[in-house]
Scaffold this active site. Structure first.
Site, PDB file in Angstrom:
ATOM      1  N   ASP A   1      -6.853   4.324  -4.940  1.00 15.94           N
ATOM      2  CA  ASP A   1      -7.564   4.175  -3.662  1.00 15.94           C
ATOM      3  C   ASP A   1      -8.162   5.565  -3.394  1.00 15.94           C
ATOM      4  O   ASP A   1      -8.330   6.347  -4.334  1.00 15.94           O
ATOM      5  CB  ASP A   1      -6.604   3.717  -2.544  1.00 15.94           C
TER       6      ASP A   1
ATOM      7  N   LYS B   1       0.881  -1.180   0.000  1.00 14.11           N
ATOM      8  CA  LYS B   1       0.000   0.000   0.000  1.00 14.11           C
ATOM      9  C   LYS B   1       0.912   1.221   0.000  1.00 14.11           C
ATOM     10  O   LYS B   1       2.069   1.136   0.457  1.00 14.11           O
ATOM     11  CB  LYS B   1      -0.871  -0.002   1.273  1.00 14.11           C
TER      12      LYS B   1
END
Ligand code: NAP
Length: 444
Positions: A165, A125
């Site tokens: 995201d 991430k």
């Protein structure tokens, strides 16, 4: 003290300023005690200690110039947590609230989510404390170009393939990809969620929301129920929320309420999703504007009140920690039967505990919102084979994966003595696959 307790103590000592990461690691590890009882070889090989230490953490400076000619400096991150199952995969988040601890927690969750998809991808991430909201297109482009100039050194089709995201949508992915293509001189698949014109996949936009409804449908089916006739509330009105609502309605449910960061709308007869889409996707305005076309709809300021509405199914699809203990009590007292998380960790730990205790069906985000990453991998497969699959083809593969995820977490929960507890089922199923791959690959 169990093995898990020892490892957690050590983790806290080593990472004293990473509250969010410790909290998530604790929640996951508490589910894994039973695994180590059955697999002492994992403890022997210090699998947990290795699993909790990211393989690589990259932090970098992102300087850029705003429209007034002023120099701005943000911080960039990429946590490449675990690649035992395949190249790193996980989104980029651009939001002022992020820090290393948040990215570590999201990457840890991503390892398990990616494992649950059954696909060969590791977990990562990243992103930045830059917020694109309120910035001009030119500012967002300059920021993305600076961010990618550094990130390029650490990604690649067989190394790490980020995606979007929060704060990273089609526009940002386009700018990021353009800069990669220019400086690397390669039209590689290094980012998913790209525009259809340059290698994107059909269904990627719909994937997380549709996937959420497919897994929910399977959970209902296992109990002899169907979506038709159910009343649903959906928090948020962004990508996940809109497409979850769209699919739920296609399958005969009624979405009676939706929200955004300012407030919520409520209509017992059903919300019209094309209108919400128009307001949020095209006009990028507040959900309040829905009242211009549907003046009889109830609008209330503040998004939390949404959870006071009586419904059969609640879908938290907005943001982290949006559903707290008080809201969970309201939902339970109002007779909610299913809660499925479209967002990442939208229910606080206290709310999750209450849901599990109450006996309702609770599908945690790491399983329920895996449709996005699933379709990202389908995008990678299409690009590497120079193929372009139809909407129906991608959609049916997505559905199959979500059904498999449900069956897997259900089976694991039963096998380890926690029937119906999908938090435990998802953590165990996700972890065991990674642990076995790590064991097979030696001490690395
Ligand atoms: P998004 O398009 O940015 O939408 C987020 C929505 O939530 C917006 O409507 C926003 O309102 C609303 N919101 C923000 N804070 C809120 C609050 N406190 N209460 C109610 N609504 C609030 O983001 P997204 O892509 O849908 O992602 C939502 C969540 O799903 C995130 O947790 C993300 O990590 C997770 N997720 C997304 C994907 C994906 O493929 N997109 C995949 C897996 C997981 P405003 O419009 O007013 O800002």
């Amino acid at each position: 003290m169990t093995y898990v307790d020892d490892v957690l103590e050590d983790l806290k000592r080593k990472n004293p300023y990473e509250g969010e990461f410790i909290q998530t690691a604790t929640e996951i590890l508490r589910c894994l005690n039973v695994v180590f009882e059955r697999h002492p070889e994992f403890q022997e090989a210090k699998i947990l200690e290795r699993f909790l230490e990211p393989e690589r953490v990259i932090m970098f400076r992102v300087p850029w110039v705003d429209d007034n000619g002023k120099v701005q400096v943000n911080r960039g991150f990429r946590v490449q947590f675990n690649s035992a199952l395949g190249p790193y995969k996980g989104g980029l988040r651009f939001h002022e609230s992020v820090n290393l601890s948040v990215f570590k927690l999201l990457a840890l969750e991503q390892i398990l989510k990616n494992s649950l998809t059954g696909m060969s991808i590791g977990g990562a991430k990243g992103g930045s404390d830059f917020n694109p909201k309120g910035k001009s297109d030119a500012e967002v482009m300059r920021f993305c170009q600076s961010f990618m100039t550094e990130l390029k050194n650490y990604i690649g089709p067989e190394i790490d393939v980020p995606a979007g995201d929060i704060g990273v949508g089609l526009r940002e992915v386009g700018y990021l990809f353009g800069q990669y293509n220019r400086i690397a001189n390669r039209h590689n698949c290094v980012l998913t969620g790209s525009g259809i014109e340059y290698g994107g996949s059909l269904v990627r936009r719909e994937a997380t929301g549709y996937g959420l409804i497919y897994i929910l449908e399977e959970a209902l089916k296992a109990r002899g129920e169907i979506l038709e006739g159910k009343k649903i509330i959906v928090s948020g009105s962004g990508n996940v929320a809109l497409y979850a609502a769209e699919k739920a309605i296609q399958l005969g449910a009624t979405v009676i309420a939706m929200s955004d960061s300012k407030g919520y709308i409520y209509d017992e007869n059903g919300i019209s999703i094309p209108f919400v889409k128009h307001i949020k996707e095209e006009k990028r305005k507040c959900i309040y504007e829905y009242l211009n076309d549907f003046p009889d709809t109830i609008y209330k300021e503040g998004s939390k009140g949404l959870w006071n509405i009586k419904c059969d199914i609640a879908l938290p699809c907005a943001t982290q920690n949006e559903l707290d203990e008080e809201s969970a009590i309201k939902l339970i007292n109002n007779g909610v039967k299913y809660v499925a998380e479209g967002a990442n960790k939208p229910s606080t730990p206290e709310a999750t505990k209450l849901f599990l205790k109450s006996g309702l069906i609770f599908l945690p985000g790491k399983a329920a919102n895996a449709g996005g990453v699933t379709t990202s991998v389908l995008e990678m497969a299409q690009r590497s084979s120079n193929m372009h699959w139809s909407f129906e083809e991608v959609d049916s593969r997505l559905k199959r994966t979500m059904v498999d995820i449900y069956r897997n977490i259900d089976k694991m929960a039963k096998e380890y003595g926690f029937e119906g507890n999908y938090v435990v089922g998802a953590n165990i199923a996700g972890f065991i696959k990674v642990a076995k791959a790590m064991m097979a690959q030696g001490i690395v």
